[in-house]
Write a protein that holds these residues in place. Structure first.
Motif: not given
Length: 430
Positions: A293-295, A362-363, A368-369
């Protein structure tokens, strides 16, 4: 020869005297009354058919033919059959009562009650001193010792026996404390068993609301009670076997059912384990999902930035072309310039606002991640333990003494050696 052909077979009653049974099996005796006596012989084949033992002083009735013992010239009777005295009249009474009760339907199969498979209590109508009671009790104790047994005592022989038997059956019916009733006594002569051939006993058994088993006499003995009872047993012991379940057979059946249940449970357990394995293979570790998910977020962020710059560049190009066109048209009016300037400002504000919204989204996505970022988890004081091969160590019980492990902190990874594992602590009683 003239004596044997001149007289038909006849019945003679008298008292046995001078009785002798030889090794050959032949019986020799005299039959006498108050006025006379006659010599008698009963050969082995006929004597073997008797259901009682002839003895001195016994009153009997014999069916015989007249013969002559030629060696001594003695007149004698050759016995073909023998019965206890009075049995002929008793047998006639037996047959008459049997015929009467059968015509009334007391022997009909449709009125017979079924015996319960698992009786809560068993009643016995017999004499407390009877050997049949001991046989019944020992059989019940062997087959199903946990079933309560209630005795309804009565005489089983003699003038008062029929009335006492009727009272005992009536008492069992009134109390309703048993759901199976055995009426029994041991073997004996027709006279000994006659209490169970009386009409009042037969009608009491037929009217009894409790399923009744008759176990009177030996296997060859039949009484009126046998015909009116719900079930006839050849002996008292057989009656006890009929009314009680076999404990050993039930335990064997229970063991079979237990084994079958274990096999079924094992089968279903294996099926569920296989299904669980299939599901576990489709599961993804949360860490791997978080990295993916980060990618994806990073890629989408780059795509948004590229798209924004592309749109901004194209708008700038459009503005440049418009400016050139305006320059060729020479729109020198102040109002036109002001309107163009205002539109330019609005366009720029709109683009910057759109950029700010995208950056804000985006922030938010990054916030959240962030809790799922392994590096953030390590920064909060957690550590990640792996083997030199890279396999993750999840449980302390998986660690063995002397094993080398890598412990990753938020800033660095160190190598450690396990001095003592959980299993060694358990063995040492810690």
């Amino acid at each position: 020869m003239l004596l044997e052909t001149g007289f038909p077979s006849l019945w003679v009653a008298g008292e046995i005297s001078n009785f002798k049974r030889y090794d050959s099996g032949h019986c020799y005796f005299s039959l006498k009354d108050a006025n006379a006596q006659v010599r008698c012989v009963m050969f082995r084949g006929r004597a073997a058919l008797l259901d009682f033992a002839p003895r001195e002083g016994l009153q009997v009735e014999v069916r015989a033919v007249v013969s002559l013992y030629e060696a001594r010239g003695d007149f004698q009777l050759t016995i073909e059959a023998m019965r206890m005295a009075g049995q002929g009249a008793l047998f006639e009474r037996f047959e008459a009562l049997k015929k009467q009760l059968a015509s009334e339907g007391l022997f009909a199969s449709e009125r017979k009650q079924a015996l319960p498979h698992f009786p809560r209590a068993i009643g016995i109508v017999t004499s407390p001193a009877a050997a049949a009671l001991r046989d019944v009790l020992s059989t019940l104790a062997r087959r199903m010792p946990n079933i309560p047994v209630i005795l309804y005592p009565t005489a089983v022989q003699g003038a008062d026996a029929p009335a006492q038997i009727v009272r005992a059956i009536g008492l069992a019916a009134a109390r309703q404390e048993v759901d199976t009733l055995i009426v029994c006594r041991g073997g004996g002569s027709l006279e000994d068993l006659w209490s169970f051939n009386e009409e009042i006993v037969a009608r009491a058994i037929a009217a009894c609301p409790i399923p009744t088993v008759s176990g009177v006499g030996h296997e060859t003995d039949f009484t009126i009670a046998d015909f009116v009872a719900d079930v006839r047993a050849p002996t008292p012991t057989a009656a006890a076997e009929l009314v009680s379940p076999n404990r050993h057979e039930l335990l064997g059946r229970l063991a079979q059912l237990k084994q079958r249940q274990a096999r079924v449970m094992q089968y279903h357990l294996q099926q569920h384990m296989q299904k669980l394995d299939q599901i576990s293979r489709r599961l993804v570790h949360p860490g791997q999902r978080l990295v993916q998910q980060k990618r994806d977020v990073s890629q989408k962020s780059r795509q948004l930035q590229q798209q924004f710059h592309f749109i901004l560049s194209r708008q700038q190009q459009n503005m440049a072309r418009l400016s050139l066109r305006l320059a060729h048209l020479k729109p020198e009016t102040i109002s036109a310039r002001q309107a163009l300037h205002q539109r330019q400002q609005r366009l720029q504000r709109s683009m910057w606002q759109g950029l700010e919204r995208q950056q804000h989204r985006l922030q938010q996505a990054q916030l959240q991640l962030a809790p799922w970022d392994p590096q953030q988890v390590l920064a909060r004081g957690y550590a990640l333990v792996t083997r030199p091969s890279g396999d993750l160590v999840r449980l302390a019980t998986d660690v063995r003494a002397g094993e080398m492990l890598n412990v990753r902190f938020s800033d660095e990874t160190i190598a450690v050696e396990v001095r003592q594992g959980i299993q060694q602590q358990t063995e040492l009683g810690l």
